[in-house]
Scaffold this active site. Structure first.
Site, PDB file in Angstrom:
ATOM      1  N   GLU A 147      -2.312  -9.271   2.720  1.00  0.00           N
ATOM      2  CA  GLU A 147      -2.648  -9.960   4.082  1.00  0.00           C
ATOM      3  C   GLU A 147      -4.225  -9.823   4.126  1.00  0.00           C
ATOM      4  O   GLU A 147      -4.608 -10.245   5.132  1.00  0.00           O
ATOM      5  CB  GLU A 147      -2.012  -9.025   5.148  1.00  0.00           C
ATOM      6  CG  GLU A 147      -2.378  -7.662   5.553  1.00  0.00           C
ATOM      7  CD  GLU A 147      -2.083  -6.730   4.656  1.00  0.00           C
ATOM      8  OE1 GLU A 147      -2.426  -5.449   4.935  1.00  0.00           O
ATOM      9  OE2 GLU A 147      -1.513  -6.819   3.596  1.00  0.00           O
ATOM     10  N   HIS A 192      -3.605  -4.858  -0.475  1.00  0.00           N
ATOM     11  CA  HIS A 192      -3.213  -5.400   0.625  1.00  0.00           C
ATOM     12  C   HIS A 192      -3.319  -6.989   0.497  1.00  0.00           C
ATOM     13  O   HIS A 192      -4.446  -7.712   0.811  1.00  0.00           O
ATOM     14  CB  HIS A 192      -4.146  -5.039   1.777  1.00  0.00           C
ATOM     15  CG  HIS A 192      -4.058  -3.574   2.379  1.00  0.00           C
ATOM     16  ND1 HIS A 192      -3.220  -3.185   3.262  1.00  0.00           N
ATOM     17  CD2 HIS A 192      -4.556  -2.242   1.854  1.00  0.00           C
ATOM     18  CE1 HIS A 192      -3.011  -2.059   3.589  1.00  0.00           C
ATOM     19  NE2 HIS A 192      -4.134  -1.451   2.786  1.00  0.00           N
ATOM     20  N   CYS A 245       0.803  -0.978   0.016  1.00  0.00           N
ATOM     21  CA  CYS A 245       0.106   0.021   0.130  1.00  0.00           C
ATOM     22  C   CYS A 245       0.829   1.051  -0.080  1.00  0.00           C
ATOM     23  O   CYS A 245       1.657   1.228  -0.848  1.00  0.00           O
ATOM     24  CB  CYS A 245      -0.879  -0.141   1.229  1.00  0.00           C
ATOM     25  SG  CYS A 245      -2.334   1.068   0.999  1.00  0.00           S
TER      26      CYS A 245
END
Length: 211
Positions: free
Chosen positions: A192, A190, A81
């Site tokens: 994750e 992102h 990001c």
């Protein structure tokens, strides 16, 4: 494998750490530049303003340490990001040009300056497409075109050279979704928070040998 997650005061660290643990790595959140010496991989997360982030990185000695470990010792780096945007040569968030880490040639500008007329910030799931159909980046191995990832951003990375663009997403206009140069990579989304596909990308990063 020790994966250092850089804590410079502007990152979503816990979710990245949990994802790496699930993948069998040893994630270590570090808050001192000298701790980078013990790492096998480096992750630079980030949420917030480009200028504020660079002030913190510069003021706390991270810039020289990251350059040393990545450029001199060849340690793979993944920016996530805002962390991806910080890899650029400059960013214009907040007015004026702020120097970035300069690891990938390019600049970070507001989505509207790219011609985007959709709602900003761009928040939500979007499909990505590899920039090379002949030889996709090893970061994207096993991730087919059209796979959705989770984005939250108002600024975008505009690479100077097409070879540094690894994947793009369509948000009314083409937007850089992943960039890379050598063993330095960035993901605007992102991973994750992007379910199985995101974990696959992180797994690919952990398994990198050469590029």
């Amino acid at each position: 494998m020790i994966v250092s997650i850089v804590d410079y005061g502007m990152g979503n660290l816990a979710s990245v750490q949990r994802a790496l643990l699930e993948l069998g790595a040893t994630p270590v959140v570090i808050d001192a530049p000298e701790q980078l010496r013990e790492s096998d991989r480096i992750i630079l997360p980030g949420v917030g303003s480009f200028g504020d982030a660079m002030d913190l990185l510069q003021g706390r000695g991270w810039v020289d340490a990251i350059h040393d470990q990545v450029l001199q010792h060849g340690k793979p780096l993944l920016g996530i990001c805002l962390g991806m945007q910080l890899l650029a040569q400059s960013g214009n968030e907040g007015g004026g040009d702020t120097p970035g880490l300069g690891l990938i040639p390019g600049e970070v500008i507001h989505l509207s300056e790219l011609g985007c007329t959709l709602r900003v910030p761009h928040v939500g799931w979007n499909a990505i497409t590899s920039a090379s159909q002949l030889q996709p980046s090893p970061l994207l191995a096993g991730i087919p075109d059209g796979t959705d990832f989770y984005f939250v951003h108002s600024y975008a990375f505009r690479t100077q050279q097409s070879l540094h663009l690894l994947a793009s997403t369509d948000y009314g206009i083409p937007v850089a979704a992943a960039v890379g140069s050598g063993l330095v990579f960035g993901a605007q989304f992102h991973p994750e928070k992007s379910s199985r596909a995101g974990f696959r990308l992180l797994k690919n990063f952990l398994e990198l040998t050469s590029c």
